[in-house]
Scaffold this motif. Structure first.
Motif, PDB file in Angstrom:
ATOM      1  N   GLY A  40      -1.494  -1.115   4.073  1.00 55.18           N
ATOM      2  CA  GLY A  40      -0.053  -1.111   4.300  1.00 55.18           C
ATOM      3  C   GLY A  40       0.316  -0.598   5.682  1.00 55.18           C
ATOM      4  N   THR A  41      -0.417   0.405   6.172  1.00 53.57           N
ATOM      5  CA  THR A  41      -0.168   0.925   7.515  1.00 53.57           C
ATOM      6  C   THR A  41      -0.463  -0.134   8.563  1.00 53.57           C
ATOM      7  OG1 THR A  41      -0.729   3.175   6.787  1.00 53.57           O
ATOM      8  CG2 THR A  41      -0.749   2.739   9.155  1.00 53.57           C
ATOM      9  N   VAL A  62       3.984  -9.498   3.086  1.00 52.01           N
ATOM     10  CA  VAL A  62       4.734  -8.421   2.421  1.00 52.01           C
ATOM     11  C   VAL A  62       5.840  -8.991   1.539  1.00 52.01           C
ATOM     12  CG1 VAL A  62       6.274  -6.463   2.811  1.00 52.01           C
ATOM     13  CG2 VAL A  62       4.191  -6.696   4.168  1.00 52.01           C
ATOM     14  N   ASN A  63       6.640  -9.875   2.096  1.00 47.47           N
ATOM     15  CA  ASN A  63       7.744 -10.444   1.323  1.00 47.47           C
ATOM     16  C   ASN A  63       7.239 -11.301   0.170  1.00 47.47           C
ATOM     17  OD1 ASN A  63       9.598  -9.229   3.027  1.00 47.47           O
ATOM     18  ND2 ASN A  63       9.813 -11.031   4.341  1.00 47.47           N
ATOM     19  N   GLY A  64       6.141 -12.005   0.386  1.00 49.84           N
ATOM     20  CA  GLY A  64       5.571 -12.822  -0.673  1.00 49.84           C
ATOM     21  C   GLY A  64       5.066 -11.989  -1.832  1.00 49.84           C
ATOM     22  N   GLU A 109       6.136  -1.211   3.511  1.00 55.10           N
ATOM     23  CA  GLU A 109       7.565  -0.991   3.742  1.00 55.10           C
ATOM     24  C   GLU A 109       7.881   0.497   3.870  1.00 55.10           C
ATOM     25  OE1 GLU A 109      10.297  -3.810   3.885  1.00 55.10           O
ATOM     26  OE2 GLU A 109       8.337  -3.941   4.858  1.00 55.10           O
ATOM     27  N   ILE A 110       7.189   1.319   3.087  1.00 55.37           N
ATOM     28  CA  ILE A 110       7.391   2.766   3.183  1.00 55.37           C
ATOM     29  C   ILE A 110       6.956   3.275   4.549  1.00 55.37           C
ATOM     30  CG2 ILE A 110       6.692   5.003   2.251  1.00 55.37           C
ATOM     31  CD1 ILE A 110       6.386   3.629  -0.475  1.00 55.37           C
ATOM     32  N   MET A 111       5.773   2.819   4.999  1.00 58.14           N
ATOM     33  CA  MET A 111       5.268   3.263   6.293  1.00 58.14           C
ATOM     34  C   MET A 111       6.129   2.726   7.436  1.00 58.14           C
ATOM     35  SD  MET A 111       2.935   5.334   5.755  1.00 58.14           S
ATOM     36  CE  MET A 111       2.736   5.553   7.519  1.00 58.14           C
ATOM     37  N   ARG A 112       6.615   1.516   7.305  1.00 58.81           N
ATOM     38  CA  ARG A 112       7.481   0.954   8.354  1.00 58.81           C
ATOM     39  C   ARG A 112       8.755   1.775   8.491  1.00 58.81           C
ATOM     40  NH1 ARG A 112      11.113  -3.762   9.115  1.00 58.81           N
ATOM     41  NH2 ARG A 112      11.204  -4.019   6.844  1.00 58.81           N
ATOM     42  N   ALA A 113       9.325   2.167   7.337  1.00 55.76           N
ATOM     43  CA  ALA A 113      10.517   3.013   7.380  1.00 55.76           C
ATOM     44  C   ALA A 113      10.190   4.373   7.980  1.00 55.76           C
ATOM     45  CB  ALA A 113      11.082   3.182   5.978  1.00 55.76           C
TER      46      ALA A 113
END
Length: 222
Positions: A40-41, A62-64, A109-113
């Motif tokens: 994820g990172t 990710v979206n898929g 998504e958590i890491m992106r935020a």
């Protein structure tokens, strides 16, 4: 409640059926958490890189993944991969790979935020010191992002533990499967599923309390 057979709840139930399943559920959770956070990172960094060749595939992945129910991904992987490889890979291995790939989308998504929550001044300061993009991420941005997102990452891990019950669809022996088999063997399915619900609640509630305390400690440090 008066119609329940309370003698069903004993050490034989736990030792003979539940512990084996619990061990696999915990193992699956830890493997999927570690692998999901690492992958994820990487996906988060790809999406934030600004390079379309990296950002577009990561965004589609990710979206898929987030648009498909987990149980469907488990079934597709378990049924299609052996067809492609020409040999089965087992329910447990299928579950570990599937959960890691699926959870990576959510951890991404958590890491992106978390990365985006770091003030831009930190990035500019690292660049002013001569750090490359990779060094800036490694030494300045990611350590702060991990600390900021740690409670959210652990909360997602609790959800992941709950989702491990979905491996029943491919016959893997998790904690829920242990309760189910015990219920069938002793002819007490109601008692078995009630015990499973209580077990999942107690484990997840205890973990959520630990996350809350950790969040409070991190808030104090800030």
């Amino acid at each position: 409640m008066t119609g329940l057979d309370w003698s069903f709840y004993n050490w034989e139930l736990i030792q003979g059926f539940v512990l084996k399943g619990l061990a696999f559920s915990v193992q699956l959770t830890l493997i999927a958490m570690i692998g999901g956070i690492l992958l994820g990172t990487v996906l988060a960094l790809m999406r934030l890189s600004g390079v379309k060749l990296l950002a577009v595939p990561a965004t589609i992945y990710v979206n898929g993944m987030r648009s498909i129910p987990l149980v469907m991904v488990i079934l597709w992987f378990f049924l299609l991969v052996p067809f492609v490889l020409g040999r089965p890979i087992g329910a447990e291995m299928s579950a570990m790979i599937t959960f890691t790939l699926f959870e990576a989308a959510y951890y991404s998504e958590i890491m992106r935020a978390g990365i985006q929550s770091i003030p831009r001044g930190q990035v500019h300061a690292g660049q002013a010191m001569g750090l490359t993009y990779g060094q800036n991420m490694r030494y300045v941005i990611l350590p702060q992002a991990f600390r900021n997102m740690l409670p959210v990452l652990l909360t997602q891990t609790i959800i992941l533990f709950q989702d491990t019950s979905l491996v029943y669809a491919i016959g893997a022996y998790d904690m829920l499967k242990g309760f189910e088999i015990a219920g069938k063997n002793f002819g007490r399915p109601v008692e078995a599923y009630l015990a499973a619900a209580v077990a999942y609640f107690l484990i997840c509630f205890a973990l959520s309390q630990l996350v809350r305390r950790l969040q409070q400690k991190i808030a104090i440090v800030r």
